[in-house]
Design a protein around this motif. Structure first.
Motif, PDB file in Angstrom:
ATOM      1  N   SER A 167       0.834  -1.199   0.000  1.00 56.61           N
ATOM      2  CA  SER A 167       0.000   0.000   0.000  1.00 56.61           C
ATOM      3  C   SER A 167       0.870   1.252   0.000  1.00 56.61           C
ATOM      4  O   SER A 167       2.032   1.235   0.426  1.00 56.61           O
ATOM      5  N   TRP A 168       0.270   2.332  -0.508  1.00 58.27           N
ATOM      6  CA  TRP A 168       0.889   3.655  -0.497  1.00 58.27           C
ATOM      7  C   TRP A 168       0.015   4.595   0.324  1.00 58.27           C
ATOM      8  O   TRP A 168      -1.210   4.536   0.234  1.00 58.27           O
ATOM      9  N   PHE A 169       0.665   5.454   1.097  1.00 55.47           N
ATOM     10  CA  PHE A 169      -0.029   6.505   1.827  1.00 55.47           C
ATOM     11  C   PHE A 169       0.563   7.842   1.385  1.00 55.47           C
ATOM     12  O   PHE A 169       1.786   7.981   1.291  1.00 55.47           O
ATOM     13  N   SER A 170      -0.312   8.792   1.118  1.00 52.58           N
ATOM     14  CA  SER A 170       0.142  10.068   0.588  1.00 52.58           C
ATOM     15  C   SER A 170      -0.545  11.212   1.310  1.00 52.58           C
ATOM     16  O   SER A 170      -1.749  11.158   1.587  1.00 52.58           O
ATOM     17  N   THR A 171       0.231  12.244   1.646  1.00 54.31           N
ATOM     18  CA  THR A 171      -0.328  13.468   2.201  1.00 54.31           C
ATOM     19  C   THR A 171       0.661  14.601   1.957  1.00 54.31           C
ATOM     20  O   THR A 171       1.775  14.377   1.461  1.00 54.31           O
ATOM     21  N   SER A 172       0.258  15.781   2.282  1.00 53.80           N
ATOM     22  CA  SER A 172       1.161  16.932   2.205  1.00 53.80           C
ATOM     23  C   SER A 172       1.128  17.677   3.531  1.00 53.80           C
ATOM     24  O   SER A 172       0.160  17.582   4.295  1.00 53.80           O
ATOM     25  N   PHE A 173       2.187  18.401   3.807  1.00 55.25           N
ATOM     26  CA  PHE A 173       2.253  19.164   5.055  1.00 55.25           C
ATOM     27  C   PHE A 173       3.112  20.404   4.833  1.00 55.25           C
ATOM     28  O   PHE A 173       3.953  20.457   3.928  1.00 55.25           O
ATOM     29  N   THR A 174       2.861  21.407   5.645  1.00 48.86           N
ATOM     30  CA  THR A 174       3.676  22.616   5.644  1.00 48.86           C
ATOM     31  C   THR A 174       4.322  22.776   7.010  1.00 48.86           C
ATOM     32  O   THR A 174       3.790  22.333   8.033  1.00 48.86           O
TER      33      THR A 174
END
Length: 531
Positions: free
Chosen positions: A6-13
């Protein structure tokens, strides 16, 4: 949700006021192997589904949004893998359950100065002695400052300075001790250069000794009968993950309200919030190492059947993760015992690995007891002579059933598992999966009414009471806290909506165990045993 890949993806600052600081990316636990990418850079790889890890991602960051990708491989018990999985299986059946995979504990970022605390271990004993080891990201040798505050008054009761990278000790005068009846905790502030970490501790000593001729577990120098449940930590809506902290604490508070002073965290490692709740509520924890593939076999080319056991490399990985377990969990004062093997699951028999593993755990943490083999196969390692038997107990007694071993009076006699009696419920409280429902009749005993279930519970608790009074029983673990999938032998149903015990009866029966244990002691100082 379960996937092998599985792949998990997110973005953050990153907050603008963190300029000039190191940015740390923290994972509570990922099951099982994780490769972490930040803005396309391979930041780290981690193996082990139950353990926290941190990576400094400062050099990989952009101004503005940052991409986080995590690739996870979780084979569970897929051939040819033999890894720590606990009760998870790709083929659920009765006492083995639906697996989970991926990120199942919290993920967060934090800022840190150039020299920050990477490891902090503090233990506090009943005599007020505090032992501390603090490591930092830069070369060790920095000044460490520790302050200890009374949690209620907020007054500082002790301060001390040491050097990072080296163990040091100091003494607190007349601390209030931690125990299930008075779970006193003290807050701590630990500072190295510009980095500050907030922790807490409890003053207590776990040991063993001879009391009136019987080996006993000692808490703060006294024998206290330990009685708890087999606590598996599965949930119908999240498998390994409770719906929220309140639900998790509800399970623990239910045990405390019934009179239990202990639980056995069964071949799973929980979030830090779980152990913090045990510290605060006052529940001793017997902590299992998650087992390798249990009770599985393979058919060889000559048609003989062979138990699936780890090879040398897989055994070495099991040992590495056992080290992670002890190192990660040992700051929690509620943990009183480490368990290495459960019922021979993944335990090689061509030699006796539990002896070397017991020595290893003892070196990593000399402040707790070790149950090397709960149930079987017991070759004499560790502090406990631990019997499993359903439904009736055989605790420190002159009778036993194979594959458990006869009681060994040179070690502490406990009933590592017993009870397990079931009571079926309506479909609205069951795990509504036909494969699980079909295995309900495999329960050790089924009682058709709650009155019958409570009657049988009372009789079984009466049996272990007799063994406390007559023999050398020092503790017991009842199966179990809640139903799980096809098992209907919990104090609570799987959905936590039905509490089976007659509360007043159970409180009385459990208190009788504590009273009987106390009656087997005296006020003289126990003869301490060497580990």
């Amino acid at each position: 949700m379960y996937n092998i890949y599985s792949w998990f993806s997110t973005s953050f600052t990153v907050p603008s006021n963190w300029t000039g600081s190191n940015v740390l990316l923290n994972f509570g636990a990922i099951d099982y192997e994780a490769t972490v990418f930040v803005n396309g850079h391979n930041a780290t790889f981690h193996r082990g589904g139950y353990f926290a890890f941190t990576v400094d991602v400062t050099s990989y960051l952009n101004n503005g949004a940052n991409e986080l990708l995590v690739f996870v491989h979780d084979p569970t018990d897929e051939d040819p893998y033999i890894i720590p999985v606990g009760k998870q299986t790709l083929h659920p059946s009765h006492i083995f359950y639906t697996p989970c995979s991926g990120i199942w504990q919290s993920v967060w970022i934090e800022s840190a100065p150039s020299n920050y605390i990477t490891e902090l271990y503090i233990s506090a004993g009943m005599n007020g002695t505090v032992n501390a080891t603090v490591s930092t990201s830069s070369s060790n040798g920095s000044t460490v400052s520790i302050s200890i505050m009374d949690r209620n008054s907020k007054n500082t009761i002790a301060t001390h300075s040491g050097i990072s990278g080296s163990s040091f000790a100091f003494t607190v005068s007349s601390p209030k001790l931690w125990s299930p009846s008075s779970p006193n905790l003290y807050d701590m502030v630990v500072t190295v250069d510009r980095d500050t970490v907030y922790r807490y501790t409890g003053f207590r000593t776990i040991s063993r000794g001879v009391v009136n001729g019987i080996e006993r577990p000692l808490l703060n120098g006294k024998f206290l009968f330990q009685f708890g449940t087999l606590d598996q930590g599965f949930w119908p809506d999240g498998i390994y993950v409770p719906p929220n902290k309140e639900a998790m604490v509800y399970d623990l508070q239910t045990l405390k309200n019934l009179g239990f002073n202990m639980l056995r965290k069964h071949i799973k490692v929980e979030t830090a919030l779980y152990y913090q709740a045990c510290d605060e509520i006052g529940l001793m924890v017997v902590q299992d190492m998650p087992s390798l593939r249990p009770l599985q076999t393979k058919t060889l080319s000559n048609c003989t059947v062979e138990t699936i056991l780890p090879n040398d490399a897989q055994q070495a990985e099991f040992q590495r993760q056992l080290e992670l377990l002890v190192t990660q969990q040992k700051p929690f004062p509620s943990i009183v015992t480490w368990v290495i093997y459960n019922e021979g699951w993944g335990q090689r028999l061509d030699y006796f690995p539990e002896f070397a593993l017991t020595d290893l755990v003892r070196r990593l943490d000399p402040t707790r007891l070790i149950d090397s083999t709960t149930g079987w196969y017991d070759h004499g390692a560790g502090d406990f002579s631990d019997n499993h038997h359903y439904a009736n107990p055989q605790c420190g007694s002159p009778f036993y059933s194979i594959p458990s071993s006869p009681y060994d009076p040179s070690r502490i006699g406990i009933q590592g598992e017993f009870g397990g009696i079931g009571n079926n419920v309506t479909i609205d409280h069951l795990w509504n999966v036909q494969e699980a429902i079909a295995t309900i009749n495999q329960t050790y005993e089924l009682d058709t009414t709650l009155d019958a279930w409570n009657y049988r519970s009372h009789r079984l608790l009466g049996e272990i009471l007799d063994q406390v009074k007559m023999y050398a029983c020092s503790g017991g673990i009842w199966t179990q806290t809640t139903d799980v999938e096809g098992e209907v032998n919990g104090l609570l149903t799987y959905d936590r909506r039905v509490l089976r015990p007659n509360v007043s009866q159970w409180r009385s029966d459990i208190q009788a165990l504590y009273n009987a244990g106390a009656a087997r002691t005296n006020m003289s100082t126990p003869v301490l045993s060497s580990f």
